[in-house]
Design a protein around this motif. Structure first.
Motif, PDB file in Angstrom:
ATOM      1  N   UNK A 171       0.847  -1.198   0.000  1.00 50.68           N
ATOM      2  CA  UNK A 171       0.000   0.000   0.000  1.00 50.68           C
ATOM      3  C   UNK A 171       0.870   1.230   0.000  1.00 50.68           C
ATOM      4  N   UNK A 172       0.285   2.331  -0.425  1.00 50.78           N
ATOM      5  CA  UNK A 172       1.072   3.551  -0.539  1.00 50.78           C
ATOM      6  C   UNK A 172       1.056   4.336   0.764  1.00 50.78           C
ATOM      7  N   UNK A 173       2.105   5.030   0.997  1.00 52.69           N
ATOM      8  CA  UNK A 173       2.157   6.097   1.998  1.00 52.69           C
ATOM      9  C   UNK A 173       2.995   7.194   1.393  1.00 52.69           C
ATOM     10  N   UNK A 174       2.693   8.420   1.734  1.00 45.97           N
ATOM     11  CA  UNK A 174       3.416   9.559   1.167  1.00 45.97           C
ATOM     12  C   UNK A 174       3.960  10.403   2.304  1.00 45.97           C
ATOM     13  N   UNK A 175       5.258  10.597   2.328  1.00 45.81           N
ATOM     14  CA  UNK A 175       5.853  11.401   3.388  1.00 45.81           C
ATOM     15  C   UNK A 175       5.377  12.851   3.268  1.00 45.81           C
ATOM     16  N   UNK A 176       5.040  13.431   4.396  1.00 51.66           N
ATOM     17  CA  UNK A 176       4.565  14.813   4.431  1.00 51.66           C
ATOM     18  C   UNK A 176       5.667  15.754   3.959  1.00 51.66           C
ATOM     19  N   UNK A 177       5.288  16.930   3.433  1.00 53.41           N
ATOM     20  CA  UNK A 177       6.290  17.888   2.962  1.00 53.41           C
ATOM     21  C   UNK A 177       7.308  18.209   4.055  1.00 53.41           C
ATOM     22  N   UNK A 178       8.569  18.172   3.677  1.00 55.92           N
ATOM     23  CA  UNK A 178       9.640  18.497   4.610  1.00 55.92           C
ATOM     24  C   UNK A 178      10.073  17.366   5.507  1.00 55.92           C
ATOM     25  N   UNK A 179       9.416  16.212   5.413  1.00 50.28           N
ATOM     26  CA  UNK A 179       9.763  15.071   6.258  1.00 50.28           C
ATOM     27  C   UNK A 179      10.763  14.181   5.536  1.00 50.28           C
TER      28      UNK A 179
END
Length: 468
Positions: free
Chosen positions: A208-216
């Motif tokens: 499954x996908x996960x997307x790192x938050x901006x700046x993380x």
């Protein structure tokens, strides 16, 4: 005597209340729609599409060469079925691919665990990493933990998803996968492993996908199979109770991200009046790479395409039917977003998507808007012989069509039975044998019925005489 009178009064009042609560009678369904529905219950095309796609292409990870082959295959199949205006509309994406992956408890109870990297996971490198494991019962517990409890460690988050018919637990219980990696990274974690978001007890991890938050900063992120996640919980518990050394894991998740291409494959059944807004249906072409993407979402593509093909074979509908095989749904709904960017300003009569496996459809929801209640109720009446109950007239959903619905585009939702969907979802078990042929035919009959209602009356094509 008084008791009998009292009983009669209560019964009369109850009958009156029930009568007030009973829904208004559904409208009469035209015979042409009923006949199309009955014929579709003997459909064979949907199975052929699902079988051929999963066999001749197989897994179709977004942005890879396999997804590109799938687009070529899809365009060829749609043309061979006689659809019009078949085209591939490409768009760029960041393409993530997995490599070698393993998880092993080094101490105090050495053993191997079964794991799969989550989409967009950072790579550990070929040599892997070793760290102390710290466990949390939920994403919320991880959020509340002080950074000092997490820094430099491998975070483990468990959150047991519950089985439901409509899959409604997926949003809430998916928090450890969707937000967990970003939370762990902010707190300085070395990596994160989670309990797979699923309801089975097979020793198969759920991707499954996960997307790192901006700046993380991206960190390695993986999902343990549910039996292995529960095993890790026991390991942590036994080590703590026995005063053993900290639980230590060696984790290897090799992956890479590079520029790639994806795209939507679009085809149409032209309507008699091209000035009218089209009816959009479809599913997504990409899949995760562990199985062959049979229930997610070859089945949805097969169901909607077979239904549109049945309408085309019956004649010419009033409105155009647009069939979209969306690309890159799994990694961020990018196909739906690209479609919205290109066509979102155009009016649509309705949109609908099949992306919840191949279980029997049991409910119909719609959000067609004011002034179209009669159309929505005709749809309910037409679907009733298939065992489909009327749902809401004020809601509908879909993955790739979600942005269109949010923008106010009318929509219909045909709800499939998802009781066992999350046993297979995003696992190596997502293969053709999980599709039940009878359930698949019921789906095709339902979608054919919906199109017959929404695309307007179908007129048979005039027979052509012999050329002289």
């Amino acid at each position: 005597m008084m008791r009998s009178l009292f009983t009669a009064i209560i019964l009369a009042a109850s009958t009156s209340t029930l009568a007030q609560q009973a829904p208004a009678p559904l409208p009469q369904v035209p015979e042409a729609i009923t006949n199309l529905q009955k014929a579709a219950l003997d459909d064979r095309l949907a199975w052929t599409i699902a079988e051929d796609l999963t066999t001749e292409v197989g897994q179709r990870l977004a942005g890879t060469e396999a997804e590109a082959r799938a687009r070529t295959w899809a365009a060829g199949r749609l043309r061979s079925l006689g659809f019009s205006n078949v085209r591939v509309e490409s768009f760029p994406i960041a393409s993530w691919t997995r490599g070698f992956e393993s998880a092993e408890i080094v101490a105090p109870f050495p053993q191997r665990l079964v794991i799969a990297a989550l989409g967009n996971s950072a790579s550990t490198g070929a040599d892997g990493i070793t760290g102390e494991v710290v466990g949390f019962e939920s994403e919320q517990a991880l959020e509340a933990a002080p950074d000092s409890a997490v820094r430099g460690k491998i975070v483990f988050v468990s959150h047991a998803m519950q089985r439901t018919q409509d899959g409604s637990g997926y949003g809430f219980f998916g928090g450890p996968r969707r937000q967990g990696p970003s939370v762990a990274s902010r707190k300085g974690a070395l990596a994160i492993v989670i309990r797979s978001i699923g309801t089975d007890y097979h020793r198969n991890p759920h991707a499954g996908v996960q997307t790192f938050a901006p700046g993380v900063k991206p960190i390695p992120a993986g999902a343990l199979s549910i039996p292995d996640a529960e095993q890790l919980q026991r390991i942590l518990s036994h080590a703590s109770m026995q005063g053993r050394e900290p639980v230590t894991m060696h984790l290897t998740l090799v992956s890479q991200t590079q520029p790639g291409q994806s795209g939507n494959v679009i085809a149409e059944v032209p309507g008699r009046d091209p000035s009218l807004p089209p009816v959009l249906i479809g599913g997504h072409l990409d899949s995760w790479d562990l199985g062959t993407g049979a229930i997610d979402d070859a089945a949805g593509l097969a169901i909607t395409t077979a239904a549109a093909h049945r309408i085309k074979a019956a004649g010419r509908p009033l409105r155009t039917i647009r069939v979209v095989w969306f690309g890159s749904e799994e990694i961020g709904l990018f196909g739906g977003l690209d479609y919205q960017k290109k066509y979102g300003a155009q009016p649509h009569h309705a949109v609908a998507e099949s992306d919840f496996g191949a279980g029997r459809i049991w409910k119909v929801d719609s959000k067609l808007g004011k002034g179209r209640e009669d159309e929505a109720r005709l749809l309910q009446a037409a679907l009733a012989p298939l065992g489909i109950v009327p749902g809401s007239l004020e809601q509908a959903d879909g993955s790739d069509i979600g942005p269109l619905i949010a923008a106010g585009v009318p929509a219909v939702g045909l709800s499939q039975d998802g009781t066992h969907y999350f046993d297979i979802h995003h696992t190596p078990d997502d293969t053709l044998d999980k599709i039940d042929k009878e359930d698949l035919r019921q789906n095709v009959a339902a979608w054919t019925t919906m199109l017959a209602v929404l695309a307007g009356p179908i007129e048979p094509e005039p027979k052509r005489g012999k050329q002289r």
